[in-house]
Design a protein around this motif. Sequence first.
Motif, PDB file in Angstrom:
ATOM      1  N   GLU A 284       0.837  -1.208   0.000  1.00  4.96           N
ATOM      2  CA  GLU A 284       0.000   0.000   0.000  1.00  4.96           C
ATOM      3  C   GLU A 284       0.874   1.262   0.000  1.00  4.96           C
ATOM      4  N   ALA A 285       1.983   1.223   0.756  1.00  9.08           N
ATOM      5  CA  ALA A 285       2.910   2.361   0.742  1.00  9.08           C
ATOM      6  C   ALA A 285       3.493   2.535  -0.665  1.00  9.08           C
ATOM      7  N   TYR A 286       3.838   1.421  -1.291  1.00  6.72           N
ATOM      8  CA  TYR A 286       4.400   1.444  -2.656  1.00  6.72           C
ATOM      9  C   TYR A 286       3.397   2.078  -3.632  1.00  6.72           C
ATOM     10  N   TRP A 287       2.122   1.652  -3.536  1.00  8.61           N
ATOM     11  CA  TRP A 287       1.116   2.197  -4.463  1.00  8.61           C
ATOM     12  C   TRP A 287       0.801   3.657  -4.161  1.00  8.61           C
ATOM     13  N   LEU A 288       0.861   4.034  -2.896  1.00 11.25           N
ATOM     14  CA  LEU A 288       0.488   5.398  -2.516  1.00 11.25           C
ATOM     15  C   LEU A 288       1.674   6.359  -2.583  1.00 11.25           C
ATOM     16  N   GLY A 289       2.856   5.839  -2.982  1.00 13.60           N
ATOM     17  CA  GLY A 289       4.023   6.709  -3.148  1.00 13.60           C
ATOM     18  C   GLY A 289       4.639   7.153  -1.836  1.00 13.60           C
ATOM     19  N   VAL A 290       4.582   6.289  -0.818  1.00 14.72           N
ATOM     20  CA  VAL A 290       5.144   6.648   0.490  1.00 14.72           C
ATOM     21  C   VAL A 290       6.330   5.717   0.795  1.00 14.72           C
ATOM     22  N   PRO A 291       7.505   6.268   1.109  1.00 13.98           N
ATOM     23  CA  PRO A 291       8.668   5.417   1.387  1.00 13.98           C
ATOM     24  C   PRO A 291       8.409   4.482   2.563  1.00 13.98           C
ATOM     25  N   CYS A 292       8.927   3.258   2.451  1.00 13.11           N
ATOM     26  CA  CYS A 292       8.643   2.232   3.460  1.00 13.11           C
ATOM     27  C   CYS A 292       9.937   1.609   3.974  1.00 13.11           C
ATOM     28  N   LEU A 293       9.970   1.308   5.263  1.00 15.81           N
ATOM     29  CA  LEU A 293      11.031   0.491   5.841  1.00 15.81           C
ATOM     30  C   LEU A 293      10.378  -0.771   6.351  1.00 15.81           C
ATOM     31  N   THR A 294      10.852  -1.923   5.906  1.00 10.22           N
ATOM     32  CA  THR A 294      10.279  -3.192   6.341  1.00 10.22           C
ATOM     33  C   THR A 294      11.155  -3.775   7.439  1.00 10.22           C
ATOM     34  N   LEU A 295      10.567  -3.885   8.628  1.00  8.61           N
ATOM     35  CA  LEU A 295      11.321  -4.371   9.787  1.00  8.61           C
ATOM     36  C   LEU A 295      11.290  -5.891   9.819  1.00  8.61           C
ATOM     37  N   ARG A 296      12.017  -6.502   8.911  1.00  8.83           N
ATOM     38  CA  ARG A 296      12.124  -7.964   8.846  1.00  8.83           C
ATOM     39  C   ARG A 296      13.500  -8.304   8.278  1.00  8.83           C
ATOM     40  N   ARG A 297      13.816  -9.591   8.263  1.00 14.79           N
ATOM     41  CA  ARG A 297      15.083  -9.982   7.645  1.00 14.79           C
ATOM     42  C   ARG A 297      14.946 -10.043   6.128  1.00 14.79           C
ATOM     43  N   GLU A 298      13.721 -10.166   5.630  1.00 14.30           N
ATOM     44  CA  GLU A 298      13.514 -10.259   4.184  1.00 14.30           C
ATOM     45  C   GLU A 298      12.066  -9.877   3.868  1.00 14.30           C
ATOM     46  N   THR A 299      11.796  -9.696   2.590  1.00 13.37           N
ATOM     47  CA  THR A 299      10.411  -9.455   2.186  1.00 13.37           C
ATOM     48  C   THR A 299      10.084 -10.334   0.989  1.00 13.37           C
ATOM     49  N   VAL A 312      14.571  -3.096   3.382  1.00 12.02           N
ATOM     50  CA  VAL A 312      14.462  -4.087   4.459  1.00 12.02           C
ATOM     51  C   VAL A 312      15.489  -3.741   5.537  1.00 12.02           C
ATOM     52  N   VAL A 313      15.004  -3.581   6.781  1.00 10.97           N
ATOM     53  CA  VAL A 313      15.897  -3.320   7.916  1.00 10.97           C
ATOM     54  C   VAL A 313      15.624  -4.401   8.962  1.00 10.97           C
ATOM     55  N   PRO A 314      16.577  -5.294   9.222  1.00  8.44           N
ATOM     56  CA  PRO A 314      16.319  -6.342  10.220  1.00  8.44           C
ATOM     57  C   PRO A 314      16.055  -5.714  11.586  1.00  8.44           C
ATOM     58  N   PRO A 315      15.067  -6.225  12.319  1.00  7.81           N
ATOM     59  CA  PRO A 315      14.719  -5.601  13.598  1.00  7.81           C
ATOM     60  C   PRO A 315      15.887  -5.550  14.579  1.00  7.81           C
ATOM     61  N   VAL A 316      16.864  -6.460  14.434  1.00  9.61           N
ATOM     62  CA  VAL A 316      18.010  -6.428  15.354  1.00  9.61           C
ATOM     63  C   VAL A 316      18.906  -5.222  15.092  1.00  9.61           C
ATOM     64  N   ALA A 317      18.805  -4.650  13.887  1.00 16.33           N
ATOM     65  CA  ALA A 317      19.697  -3.547  13.529  1.00 16.33           C
ATOM     66  C   ALA A 317      19.138  -2.215  14.039  1.00 16.33           C
ATOM     67  N   GLN A 318      18.971  -2.137  15.378  1.00 13.14           N
ATOM     68  CA  GLN A 318      18.394  -0.937  15.988  1.00 13.14           C
ATOM     69  C   GLN A 318      19.147   0.335  15.598  1.00 13.14           C
ATOM     70  N   ASP A 319      20.489   0.212  15.559  1.00 18.74           N
ATOM     71  CA  ASP A 319      21.311   1.397  15.308  1.00 18.74           C
ATOM     72  C   ASP A 319      21.074   1.960  13.908  1.00 18.74           C
ATOM     73  N   GLN A 320      20.610   1.088  12.982  1.00 14.46           N
ATOM     74  CA  GLN A 320      20.394   1.568  11.600  1.00 14.46           C
ATOM     75  C   GLN A 320      19.052   2.262  11.422  1.00 14.46           C
ATOM     76  N   LEU A 321      18.134   2.000  12.358  1.00 12.05           N
ATOM     77  CA  LEU A 321      16.744   2.382  12.108  1.00 12.05           C
ATOM     78  C   LEU A 321      16.556   3.900  11.980  1.00 12.05           C
ATOM     79  N   ALA A 322      17.130   4.654  12.947  1.00 10.67           N
ATOM     80  CA  ALA A 322      16.920   6.110  12.922  1.00 10.67           C
ATOM     81  C   ALA A 322      17.473   6.708  11.624  1.00 10.67           C
ATOM     82  N   GLY A 323      18.683   6.256  11.216  1.00 11.90           N
ATOM     83  CA  GLY A 323      19.292   6.766   9.983  1.00 11.90           C
ATOM     84  C   GLY A 323      18.462   6.366   8.776  1.00 11.90           C
ATOM     85  N   ALA A 324      17.975   5.122   8.781  1.00 14.27           N
ATOM     86  CA  ALA A 324      17.183   4.632   7.648  1.00 14.27           C
ATOM     87  C   ALA A 324      15.873   5.418   7.544  1.00 14.27           C
TER      88      ALA A 324
END
Length: 359
Positions: A284-299, A312-324
């Motif tokens: 839905e984010a893709y269709w509506l033109g809104v950038p998405c971060l997927t908190l999983r190891r894969e999609t 895709v941002v793995p949930p363990v990568a907390q330090d990457q989340l704010a920057g992403a």
Amino acid sequence: MRSRPGASIMLCYGTRPQIIKASVVRRALGRTFKVLAVDSGQHYDYELNGLLYRQLDVPPPDHYLEVGSGSHAEQTAAVLLRTERLIAEARPAAMVVIGDTNSTLGAALAAAKCRVPVVHVEAGLRATDALMAEELNRRIVDACARLLCTPCASATARVRREHPDGVVVETGDVARDVLLTALPRVPAACEFPGGSYIFATLHRAELTDDVPLLEAVLATLADLTMPVVLAVHPRTAACMGGIDRILSFGGGLQVRWAVGYLESLALIQRASAVVTDSGGVQREAYWLGVPCLTLRRETEWLETVEAGANQVVPPVAQDQLAGAVREAVDRPRTWDRDAYGSGHAGERVAEAVAGLLRW
Ligand code: UD1
């Protein structure tokens, strides 16, 4: 509608995303066939069930199986037994199932064992973790399906390779049909936070069953510089011991109970970015033109990543989340939005079923 003995189609669904997608499939099939709608009751909270029927203008199901919560085996077995009884009574010409839930698996197995052709809508999606519950379900359902309706070219190629004897039709994604139909009704007056915000949803077992990880993710979301509107799935609340525990994270976290489908679209559409582990919300984010971060190891929805809409941002990568999140907010929103069809998937599914039955 032409009537022919034995030409009813059974459509079985039971979770939030399936009730949403079934709305379109049921309507499209109903133009040609008598449809027997079966709601397994796998999701039974009002926000995950009754509210969606109301918002999507769907009549109540013909059968409600009241399967409810339980272990994977309990849910699958209950759907298997109860749909088998319905199949014996109604003798449908085909069984249509959607996605990858225990309801999908139970209904598909019951039909296949009764030699009723199985139609799998959303066939051909794959994750690399073969033992993830949904992955196991979708591989088994694809294996017993006679007609495989795929949402995109990569899924089509995969099932053609894996199931050379199956009938494969690339219908596109029925979720896009639902979105396009619903958009004019997205509530203008939905209660939004003032200014910019991130919209977040978290519900998948890989995250919610790991409470320390879930807490770390919530703490990171609460600390982001932009407010985060979190729509809480009942499973997530239960794993945290109640919504109060989530509310206690404070900071920029604005906690809401699971919202309706129309509000969910509204909140995605106006967000600066989306953080989610939901398959539906990613598209839905893709269709509506809104950038998405997927908190999983894969999609499974790789095309959204290839288009530059999703990361895709793995949930363990907390330090990457704010920057992403910062990068996502600034991402150009110019990607192509047509990897999953043009919004006519429901009709294509109905045509493919008619073709299969030589109707
Ligand atoms: C996933 C699983 C699916 C399972 C479901 C359990 C995959 C590919 N699919 O689907 O098998 O049944 O989790 O929940 O793994 N929405 C609302 N209100 C909200 C938040 C979202 O209406 O508060 C809407 C979204 O706009 C979207 C749909 O719900 O249309 C997505 O449902 P979601 O529960 O997130 O399921 P999925 O991850 O798509």
